[in-house]
Motif scaffolding. Structure first.
Motif, short mmCIF file in Angstrom:
data_model
loop_
_atom_site.label_atom_id
_atom_site.label_comp_id
_atom_site.label_asym_id
_atom_site.label_seq_id
_atom_site.Cartn_x
_atom_site.Cartn_y
_atom_site.Cartn_z
N GLY A 158 0.82 -1.21 0.00
CA GLY A 158 0.00 0.00 0.00
C GLY A 158 0.86 1.25 0.00
O GLY A 158 2.06 1.22 -0.29
N ARG A 159 0.21 2.33 0.37
CA ARG A 159 0.89 3.64 0.38
C ARG A 159 2.12 3.65 1.29
O ARG A 159 3.17 4.17 0.94
N LEU A 160 1.98 3.00 2.47
CA LEU A 160 3.12 2.95 3.39
C LEU A 160 4.29 2.21 2.73
O LEU A 160 5.44 2.63 2.82
N THR A 161 4.00 1.06 2.07
CA THR A 161 5.04 0.28 1.40
C THR A 161 5.81 1.16 0.42
O THR A 161 7.05 1.17 0.41
N ILE A 162 5.06 1.87 -0.41
CA ILE A 162 5.71 2.63 -1.49
C ILE A 162 6.55 3.77 -0.94
O ILE A 162 7.71 3.95 -1.33
N MET A 163 5.99 4.52 0.01
CA MET A 163 6.75 5.66 0.54
C MET A 163 7.97 5.15 1.33
O MET A 163 9.06 5.72 1.24
N ALA A 164 7.78 4.08 2.12
CA ALA A 164 8.89 3.56 2.92
C ALA A 164 9.99 3.00 2.01
O ALA A 164 11.18 3.29 2.21
N GLN A 165 9.60 2.24 1.00
CA GLN A 165 10.62 1.63 0.13
C GLN A 165 11.22 2.66 -0.82
O GLN A 165 12.30 2.45 -1.37
N TYR A 166 10.53 3.76 -1.04
CA TYR A 166 11.11 4.85 -1.84
C TYR A 166 12.31 5.44 -1.08
O TYR A 166 13.37 5.67 -1.65
N TYR A 197 18.21 5.44 2.03
CA TYR A 197 19.19 5.28 0.94
C TYR A 197 20.03 6.54 0.79
O TYR A 197 19.50 7.66 0.85
N LYS A 198 21.33 6.35 0.54
CA LYS A 198 22.17 7.49 0.16
C LYS A 198 21.94 7.77 -1.32
O LYS A 198 21.84 8.91 -1.75
N ASN A 199 21.85 6.69 -2.09
CA ASN A 199 21.49 6.82 -3.51
C ASN A 199 20.21 6.03 -3.72
O ASN A 199 20.23 4.80 -3.74
N ARG A 200 19.12 6.74 -3.88
CA ARG A 200 17.82 6.05 -3.99
C ARG A 200 17.71 5.29 -5.31
O ARG A 200 18.10 5.81 -6.36
N PRO A 201 17.14 4.08 -5.26
CA PRO A 201 16.95 3.33 -6.50
C PRO A 201 15.93 4.00 -7.42
O PRO A 201 15.97 3.83 -8.64
N TYR A 202 14.99 4.75 -6.84
CA TYR A 202 14.01 5.48 -7.65
C TYR A 202 14.14 6.94 -7.24
O TYR A 202 14.43 7.22 -6.09
N ASN A 203 13.87 7.83 -8.19
CA ASN A 203 13.91 9.24 -7.80
C ASN A 203 12.83 10.01 -8.52
O ASN A 203 12.60 9.80 -9.70
N VAL A 204 12.18 10.88 -7.80
CA VAL A 204 11.20 11.77 -8.43
C VAL A 204 11.59 13.20 -8.06
O VAL A 204 12.23 13.43 -7.04
N LEU A 252 0.65 -2.06 -9.32
CA LEU A 252 1.71 -1.21 -9.87
C LEU A 252 2.98 -1.29 -9.02
O LEU A 252 2.91 -1.29 -7.78
N THR A 253 4.12 -1.35 -9.69
CA THR A 253 5.39 -1.36 -8.96
C THR A 253 5.74 0.07 -8.49
O THR A 253 5.14 1.04 -8.96
N ILE A 254 6.75 0.15 -7.62
CA ILE A 254 7.18 1.48 -7.17
C ILE A 254 7.74 2.26 -8.36
O ILE A 254 7.49 3.46 -8.50
N ALA A 255 8.45 1.57 -9.23
CA ALA A 255 9.00 2.24 -10.42
C ALA A 255 7.86 2.86 -11.24
O ALA A 255 7.99 3.98 -11.75
N GLN A 256 6.74 2.14 -11.35
CA GLN A 256 5.61 2.69 -12.12
C GLN A 256 4.98 3.90 -11.41
O GLN A 256 4.61 4.87 -12.07
N TYR A 257 4.88 3.84 -10.08
CA TYR A 257 4.37 5.02 -9.36
C TYR A 257 5.29 6.22 -9.56
O TYR A 257 4.84 7.35 -9.72
N CYS A 258 6.60 5.96 -9.58
CA CYS A 258 7.55 7.06 -9.77
C CYS A 258 7.42 7.63 -11.19
O CYS A 258 7.49 8.85 -11.39
N LEU A 259 7.22 6.73 -12.15
CA LEU A 259 7.01 7.18 -13.53
C LEU A 259 5.78 8.08 -13.61
O LEU A 259 5.80 9.14 -14.24
#
Ligand code: SAM
Length: 271
Positions: A158-166, A197-204, A252-259
């Motif tokens: 859910g929303r917590l997963t995505i924001m936390a893993q971001y 993360y110091k270097n995030r795998p996804y970035n918006v 949707l994956t986190i990458a898709q939410y970031c897109l």
């Protein structure tokens, strides 16, 4: 004896007070944190100092944030803590952790057996300060830890997963039964480690837009995103981004939410 009374203190439900008394669990949490003398450890909700006293043995100074005035008085009077511990009597949700980190002139290592009623808002608040936090160790409801580590296509995602893993790498540490607390909570608990993360795998460009998209999608998680995101994207826009409009929020994956966040025409939050 009233089961809500622990060490002479009546546990307040509204502050989510379930005090740890299991020495093995307490030692395991300290061992997982591996505190070093010169680090800036910050505890949220020290309560009756079950974690604070053992932690204070490993560090030169320790900052604790406690909302309950009675407990603050006890912490200030505790001879074992006197020289090392700075007690802030404040709602953790109102703390500016950037300011705290600059006052201490160090990045923060945050930990705590969080009040379960507001553990998610506390984590969302802390994500805003991810850049000044080295890591976080939290005791949470086990179900919340499952949400933190969830993968797409599951109920816990859910929303917590995505924001936390971001913001963070997330590592479950140990599970804790209700009997380790007084009073015993009705749910199982677990300790988790979050490392920003110091270097995030996804970035918006603007994380507030990512946050608003996930709120819209998971606010109506049973609907297709064609419907739940209709105020933000047309069906054609979704297809252009190679995202099937028939999917639901949890697909949707986190990458898709970031897109999506990168292509959303929403105005950024003024912050
Ligand atoms: N650390 C203690 C232990 O492990 O035994 C107490 C943990 S108890 C689950 C949660 C603690 O957080 C309580 O001491 C409670 O008063 C405090 N607390 C609740 N809401 C808070 C808030 N918004 N800000 C700071 N502390 C809070």
């Amino acid at each position: 004896m009233n089961s809500r009374v622990h060490q002479g203190h009546f546990a307040r439900k509204r502050f989510g007070q379930n005090f740890l008394h299991d020495e093995f669990i307490i030692e395991s949490i300290i061992a997982a944190i591996q505190p070093k003398p010169d680090q800036a450890l910050v505890e949220i909700g020290p309560g009756l100092a079950a974690l604070t006293v053992p932690m204070s043995k490993y560090v030169d100074q320790l900052t604790v944030i406690e909302i309950d005035r009675d407990l603050v008085a006890r912490l200030n009077d505790n001879p074992l803590l006197k020289d090392k511990v700075t007690v802030i009597n404040q709602d953790a949700l109102l703390i500016d952790f950037n300011q705290l980190s600059s006052e201490l002139a160090k990045p923060l290592r945050v930990f705590g057996n969080l009040p379960y009623n507001i553990s998610t808002p506390i984590m969302f608040h802390l994500f805003k300060y991810a850049d000044v936090i080295t890591d976080m160790h939290f005791m949470l409801q086990k179900e919340v830890v499952q949400r933190l580590v969830a993968a797409p296509n599951s109920k816990s995602y859910g929303r917590l997963t995505i924001m936390a893993q971001y913001f963070c790498q997330i590592i479950p540490v140990l599970e804790v039964p209700p009997s380790s607390f007084s009073p015993a909570p009705k749910v199982d608990s677990a300790v988790v480690k979050l490392i920003p993360y110091k270097n995030r795998p996804y970035n918006v460009k603007d994380v507030s837009i990512l946050s608003r998209i996930t709120t819209a999608a998971f606010g109506q998680r049973r609907k297709t995103i064609r419907n739940s995101l209709s105020n933000l994207f047309t069906e054609e826009q979704l297809i252009e981004l190679d995202i099937n409009p028939n999917l639901r929020a949890e697909n949707l994956t986190i990458a898709q939410y970031c897109l999506l966040a990168e292509h959303c025409k929403l105005e950024a939050d003024a912050q």
